[in-house]
Write a protein that holds these residues in place. Structure first.
Motif, PDB file in Angstrom:
ATOM      1  N   LYS A   1       0.867  -1.094   0.112  1.00  5.05           N
ATOM      2  CA  LYS A   1      -0.010   0.013  -0.049  1.00  5.05           C
ATOM      3  C   LYS A   1       0.833   1.333  -0.190  1.00  5.05           C
ATOM      4  CE  LYS A   1      -3.525   2.721   2.762  1.00  5.05           C
ATOM      5  NZ  LYS A   1      -4.187   2.855   3.955  1.00  5.05           N
ATOM      6  N   PHE A   2       0.801   2.098  -0.869  1.00  7.74           N
ATOM      7  CA  PHE A   2       1.655   3.461  -1.246  1.00  7.74           C
ATOM      8  C   PHE A   2       0.614   4.335  -0.789  1.00  7.74           C
ATOM      9  CE2 PHE A   2       2.657   0.268  -4.530  1.00  7.74           C
ATOM     10  CZ  PHE A   2       3.803   0.082  -4.224  1.00  7.74           C
ATOM     11  N   ALA A   3       1.536   5.492  -0.330  1.00  6.16           N
ATOM     12  CA  ALA A   3       0.799   6.732   0.006  1.00  6.16           C
ATOM     13  C   ALA A   3       0.129   7.483  -0.834  1.00  6.16           C
ATOM     14  CB  ALA A   3       2.069   7.704   0.589  1.00  6.16           C
ATOM     15  N   TYR A   4       0.382   7.206  -2.178  1.00  2.01           N
ATOM     16  CA  TYR A   4      -0.196   7.843  -3.266  1.00  2.01           C
ATOM     17  C   TYR A   4      -0.025   7.296  -4.646  1.00  2.01           C
ATOM     18  CZ  TYR A   4       4.766   8.888  -4.053  1.00  2.01           C
ATOM     19  OH  TYR A   4       5.971   8.927  -4.413  1.00  2.01           O
ATOM     20  N   GLU A   5      -0.774   7.242  -5.308  1.00  2.00           N
ATOM     21  CA  GLU A   5      -0.824   6.670  -6.819  1.00  2.00           C
ATOM     22  C   GLU A   5      -0.091   7.508  -7.900  1.00  2.00           C
ATOM     23  OE1 GLU A   5      -2.271   3.573  -7.300  1.00  2.00           O
ATOM     24  OE2 GLU A   5      -2.739   3.566  -5.164  1.00  2.00           O
ATOM     25  N   LEU A   6       0.628   6.741  -8.677  1.00  2.00           N
ATOM     26  CA  LEU A   6       1.508   7.477  -9.647  1.00  2.00           C
ATOM     27  C   LEU A   6       0.735   8.305 -10.694  1.00  2.00           C
ATOM     28  CD1 LEU A   6       4.074   4.906 -10.369  1.00  2.00           C
ATOM     29  CD2 LEU A   6       4.350   6.771  -8.827  1.00  2.00           C
TER      30      LEU A   6
ATOM     31  N   LYS B   1      -1.041  16.785  -5.354  1.00  2.00           N
ATOM     32  CA  LYS B   1      -1.709  15.956  -4.790  1.00  2.00           C
ATOM     33  C   LYS B   1      -0.795  15.008  -4.266  1.00  2.00           C
ATOM     34  CE  LYS B   1      -5.373  14.214  -3.315  1.00  2.00           C
ATOM     35  NZ  LYS B   1      -6.123  15.058  -2.126  1.00  2.00           N
ATOM     36  N   LYS B   2       0.203  14.393  -4.664  1.00  2.00           N
ATOM     37  CA  LYS B   2       1.065  13.554  -4.205  1.00  2.00           C
ATOM     38  C   LYS B   2       1.862  14.015  -2.909  1.00  2.00           C
ATOM     39  CE  LYS B   2       2.018  11.149  -8.675  1.00  2.00           C
ATOM     40  NZ  LYS B   2       3.328  11.196  -9.603  1.00  2.00           N
ATOM     41  N   ILE B   3       2.119  15.158  -3.240  1.00  2.00           N
ATOM     42  CA  ILE B   3       2.973  15.949  -1.962  1.00  2.00           C
ATOM     43  C   ILE B   3       2.181  16.197  -0.796  1.00  2.00           C
ATOM     44  CG2 ILE B   3       4.293  17.883  -1.311  1.00  2.00           C
ATOM     45  CD1 ILE B   3       5.472  17.856  -4.290  1.00  2.00           C
ATOM     46  N   ASP B   4       0.861  16.629  -1.166  1.00  2.00           N
ATOM     47  CA  ASP B   4       0.040  16.759  -0.289  1.00  2.00           C
ATOM     48  C   ASP B   4      -0.440  15.432   0.613  1.00  2.00           C
ATOM     49  OD1 ASP B   4      -2.005  19.119   0.702  1.00  2.00           O
ATOM     50  OD2 ASP B   4      -3.430  17.339   0.406  1.00  2.00           O
ATOM     51  N   LEU B   5      -0.889  14.395  -0.078  1.00  2.00           N
ATOM     52  CA  LEU B   5      -0.981  13.121   0.664  1.00  2.00           C
ATOM     53  C   LEU B   5       0.131  12.618   1.681  1.00  2.00           C
ATOM     54  CD1 LEU B   5      -2.521  11.332  -2.364  1.00  2.00           C
ATOM     55  CD2 LEU B   5      -3.790  12.072  -0.170  1.00  2.00           C
TER      56      LEU B   5
ATOM     57  N   VAL C   1       3.406  22.130   5.277  1.00  2.00           N
ATOM     58  CA  VAL C   1       4.884  22.369   4.810  1.00  2.00           C
ATOM     59  C   VAL C   1       4.660  23.052   3.193  1.00  2.00           C
ATOM     60  CG1 VAL C   1       5.362  20.038   6.119  1.00  2.00           C
ATOM     61  CG2 VAL C   1       4.613  19.908   3.600  1.00  2.00           C
ATOM     62  N   THR C   2       5.990  23.529   2.958  1.00  2.00           N
ATOM     63  CA  THR C   2       6.031  24.218   1.968  1.00  2.00           C
ATOM     64  C   THR C   2       7.192  23.720   1.055  1.00  2.00           C
ATOM     65  OG1 THR C   2       5.347  26.370   3.165  1.00  2.00           O
ATOM     66  CG2 THR C   2       6.408  26.598   0.966  1.00  2.00           C
TER      67      THR C   2
ATOM     68  N   GLY D   1       1.576  14.106   9.430  1.00  2.00           N
ATOM     69  CA  GLY D   1       0.486  14.613  10.202  1.00  2.00           C
ATOM     70  C   GLY D   1       0.229  15.935  10.040  1.00  2.00           C
ATOM     71  N   ALA D   2       0.550  16.558   8.875  1.00  2.00           N
ATOM     72  CA  ALA D   2       0.405  18.134   8.383  1.00  2.00           C
ATOM     73  C   ALA D   2      -1.061  18.151   7.894  1.00  2.00           C
ATOM     74  CB  ALA D   2       1.338  18.447   7.500  1.00  2.00           C
ATOM     75  N   ASP D   3      -1.494  19.312   8.023  1.00  2.00           N
ATOM     76  CA  ASP D   3      -2.772  19.868   7.398  1.00  2.00           C
ATOM     77  C   ASP D   3      -2.730  19.866   5.931  1.00  2.00           C
ATOM     78  OD1 ASP D   3      -3.758  20.193  10.003  1.00  2.00           O
ATOM     79  OD2 ASP D   3      -3.516  22.356   9.992  1.00  2.00           O
ATOM     80  N   GLY D   4      -1.607  19.866   5.119  1.00  2.00           N
ATOM     81  CA  GLY D   4      -1.517  19.928   3.750  1.00  2.00           C
ATOM     82  C   GLY D   4      -0.015  20.324   3.440  1.00  2.00           C
TER      83      GLY D   4
END
Length: 552
Positions: free
Chosen positions: A428-433, A439-443, A501-502, A450-453
Motif C-alpha cells: 500500500k503506497f501513500a499515493y498513486e503515480l 496531490k502526491k506531496i499533499d498526501l 509544509v512548503t 500529520g500535516a494539514d497539507g
C-alpha cells in the motif's frame, strides 16, 4: 574487533551460499558479488525486515547498530539472516556523527575500511558525476549542436565531503580558454542523482538506460537535454560497472553483511541498493535493511520509491527509539535526557506513536526496539511498552551495542515471530503515480507527517507544471526535508499539529525515476560543525586508524 580475528571473506561468502565464482575479493576481508549469482536457483525465503526509527536527535538513535545487532541475534537463533546496509559517506564520517558502521559490539567490519574508501564505490559515483559535468561544460565551450542554454544547466558537480563553501560557485572564469562563465555548485555525492541511479538499477543494462535518461538542463527553446543527447551514458557506465556490484563484508560475529550504496534520506531516497537487497533476499531467509533517519524520511521513501521500483515489500518494520530521545521530544534538554522524567517521556512518546500510526497506514506490522542504556528506568520502559501495545506493536530491549547478538535476542525473537507468520501483505503506497505532483506531496504531508497539507512556492508550482507538460508526470516524489522533525521545521519536535509544509524548489531526477521536492532549509551540500569529527582521527604507530567512530 582486531583485523586478525576477521573471517576470510571467502568463508563468509560460503555461509551465504555463494559460489567461488560469485566472489570477487577486495583483499582478505571484503569482496564484490558477481550479479551472476542472481541467475542461480533461489536459496532463501527473502523476507525483508525494514528498520526505521523515531525522529532522531542530532546524535542519532542507533538504527544501524540495532540493525546489525538484530541480524546477529537472528543468526544466533539459527535463522538464515543477513543485513543489507548503506555505505557511509565521508561527509558525516569527518563531520558530526563519525563512522556509519554501527557501534560497540554491533558493527560491520572491517569498520575503518568501510568508513573510508572501502571498495571505491563512492569515488566511482563522484567521478561519473563530474565526468558528466565536464562534458556539459565542454559542450558549452565549443558551442555544440545541442543548443544548451548555460543559464538553464541543472547538473551540478559533486564531492563526498561536507564543504559549504562549494554550495554555490561561479565557474568558467579565466578568459576564453576557461570555458563559459556561469553559476553552478556542488552537491555531496550521497545527494547525486547518479548515486540514486546506481542504487535503483537492477542490471548493467538498466544502469545505462537510467543514466541516459538523466536531464542535465534545457536548450534555449526550453527542450530538456539528456545524457543520451550528449552520447555519454556508455562512458558513465564504464566508470560505474564495478561499483554496481554489491559489497560483501561481515558483522563482528562473523555473519554475512551486504554494504552497498549510500544515498542520504533527508536529501535523497535513503536506502541501500536494490541489487544488494535482492541479492540478500536471493540467498537468505531474513533480510534486515534500513531506511535513513525517521520513518517519515527513509521508510516512506523505501516503501514509495524503492519497493515500488523493485517489486518488493517488507514483512515487518522495526522502529528504533531511546528513552533519551523520547524525553528530548518531550521538551527535555539533551544533557538532562538521561535522567528519569516520566512526564517528559509521556509527552515525547507521541513522536513514536506518530511513526507507528504511519507504519500501520502502510499496512505494516511493527516492533519497537528500545536501544537501551544501563541506567534506563524499568518503569519508563514499561510506559513505552504500554503506549506501543495500544497500537499493536510489541516492545523489545536492544542491547546490541554492549552485548552484540546476545543482547539482541529479545528483539530477534519478537521480529521472527512477526516475519515468520504466513500472512501475505499487500503493498500500500501513500499515493498513486497517476495523480498530479501537488496531490502526491499533499498526501505524503497528511498521511506521513500529520500535516494539514502542503503548499507550493510559485517557482516550484511552475516547475512541476512544466515537468508534466514535458512528459515527466507519473513519477514518485522524493521529499528532501529536515530529519529533526516530522514537519519541515527542525524546531518543531515531538508530534507537531496544525502545521503545513512548503515546497520551495523542485528538481527532476529522470534517471533515478523520481522528482525531488525540497522543503524548508534542507541543503544538498552539508557543512562541517564548529568542531568536526575529523579532529578526533589519529594514526597509531602500527598504522591503525583511531577516532573514526564515536568513543574510539
Amino acid at each position: 574487533m582486531a583485523k586478525s580475528t576477521l573471517r576470510p571473506i571467502t568463508d563468509v561468502a560460503k555461509d551465504l551460499g555463494l559460489h567461488d565464482d560469485d566472489v570477487i575479493p577486495y583483499g582478505r576481508d571484503k569482496a564484490k558479488i558477481d550479479l551472476a549469482a542472481l541467475s542461480r536457483p533461489k536459496r532463501g525465503k527473502g523476507k525483508v525486515v525494514l528498520v526505521s526509527a523515531i525522529t532522531p536527535t542530532p546524535a542519532g538513535e542507533g538504527k544501524t547498530t540495532t540493525s546489525i545487532g538484530l541480524t546477529m541475534g537472528l543468526v544466533r537463533m539459527g535463522r538464515s539472516a543477513v543485513c543489507a546496509l548503506r555505505e557511509p559517506s565521508l561527509g558525516p564520517v569527518f563531520g558530526v556523527k563519525g563512522g556509519g558502521t554501527g557501534g560497540g559490539k554491533a558493527q560491520v567490519v572491517p569498520a575503518n575500511e568501510i568508513n573510508l574508501h572501502f571498495t571505491g564505490d563512492l569515488h566511482a559515483i563522484t567521478s561519473a558525476n563530474n565526468l558528466l559535468a565536464a562534458l556539459v561544460d565542454n559542450e558549452l565551450h565549443f558551442g555544440g549542436k545541442l543548443g544548451i542554454d548555460p543559464r538553464r544547466v541543472t547538473w551540478r558537480r559533486a564531492m563526498d565531503m561536507n564543504d559549504r563553501a562549494l554550495r554555490d560557485v561561479v565557474i568558467g572564469l579565466g578568459g576564453r580558454n576557461g570555458g563559459v562563465p556561469r553559476e553552478s555548485g556542488f552537491d555531496i555525492t550521497a545527494a547525486s542523482e547518479i548515486m540514486a541511479v546506481l542504487c535503483l538499477s537492477e542490471s548493467m543494462e538498466d544502469l545505462q538506460r537510467r543514466l541516459g535518461r538523466i536531464v542535465i538542463g534545457r536548450t534555449f527553446d526550453q527542450r530538456p537535454v539528456t545524457v543520451d543527447d550528449l552520447e555519454a551514458a556508455p562512458a558513465l557506465t564504464a566508470l560505474l560497472k564495478d561499483a554496481l556490484l554489491p559489497n560483501l563484508a561481515q558483522t563482528m560475529e562473523g555473519s554475512p553483511a551486504l554494504v552497498h550504496g549510500g544515498p542520504f534520506a533527508n536529501i535523497a531516497h535513503g536506502c541501500s541498493s536494490v541489487l544488494a537487497t535482492k541479492m540478500a533476499m536471493h540467498q537468505a531467509d531474513i533480510v534486515v535493511t534500513e531506511g535513513g533517519f525517521g520513518f517519515d524520511l527513509g521508510a516512506e521513501k523505501f516503501l514509495d520509491i524503492k519497493c515500488r521500483s523493485a517489486g518488493i515489500w517488507p514483512s515487518a518494520v522495526v522502529v528504533v527509539a531511546t528513552l533519551r530521545a523520547l524525553k528530548f521530544h518531550g521538551g527535555v534538554d539533551p544533557k538532562d535526557a538521561g535522567k528519569p522524567d516520566p512526564d517528559a517521556l509521556a509527552r515525547g512518546i507521541a513522536n513514536l506513536e506518530r511513526h507507528l500510526e504511519t507504519a500501520r497506514f502502510f499496512g505494516l506490522k511493527s516492533v519497537v526496539a528500545i536501544n537501551a542504556f544501563d541506567n534506563d528506568s524499568e518503569s519508563e520502559i514499561a510506559m513505552v511498552a504500554e503506549r506501543a501495545a495500544a497500537l499493536g506493536a510489541p516492545v523489545a530491549l536492544s542491547r546490541g551495542y554492549t552485548q552484540g547478538g546476545a543482547g539482541s535476542m529479545d528483539l530477534a525473537e519478537k521480529v521472527a515471530a512477526v516475519v515468520e507468520r504466513d500472512e501475505p501483505l499487500t503493498p500500500k503506497f501513500a499515493y498513486e503515480l497517476d495523480l498530479p505532483y501537488a496531490k502526491k506531496i499533499d498526501l505524503i504531508a497528511k498521511n506521513v507527517y500529520g500535516a494539514d497539507g502542503a503548499d507550493l512556492d510559485a517557482s516550484a508550482k511552475a516547475t512541476l507544471e512544466k515537468l508534466e507538460q514535458d512528459g515527466y508526470g507519473g513519477l514518485p516524489v522524493c521529499i528532501a526535508k529536515t530529519q529533526l522533525s516530522v514537519s519541515d521545521d527542525p524546531k518543531k519536535q515531538g508530534r507537531p499539529t496544525g502545521f503545513r509544509v512548503t515546497v520551495r524548489e523542485v528538481r527532476l531526477s529522470a534517471g533515478a525515476g523520481f522528482v525531488v521536492a525540497l522543503l524548508g532549509d534542507v541543503m544538498t551540500m552539508p557543512g562541517l560543525p564548529k568542531v568536526p569529527a575529523a579532529r578526533n582521527v589519529r594514526i597509531e604507530p602500527d598504522g591503525t586508524v583511531r577516532g573514526l567512530m564515536q568513543n574510539d
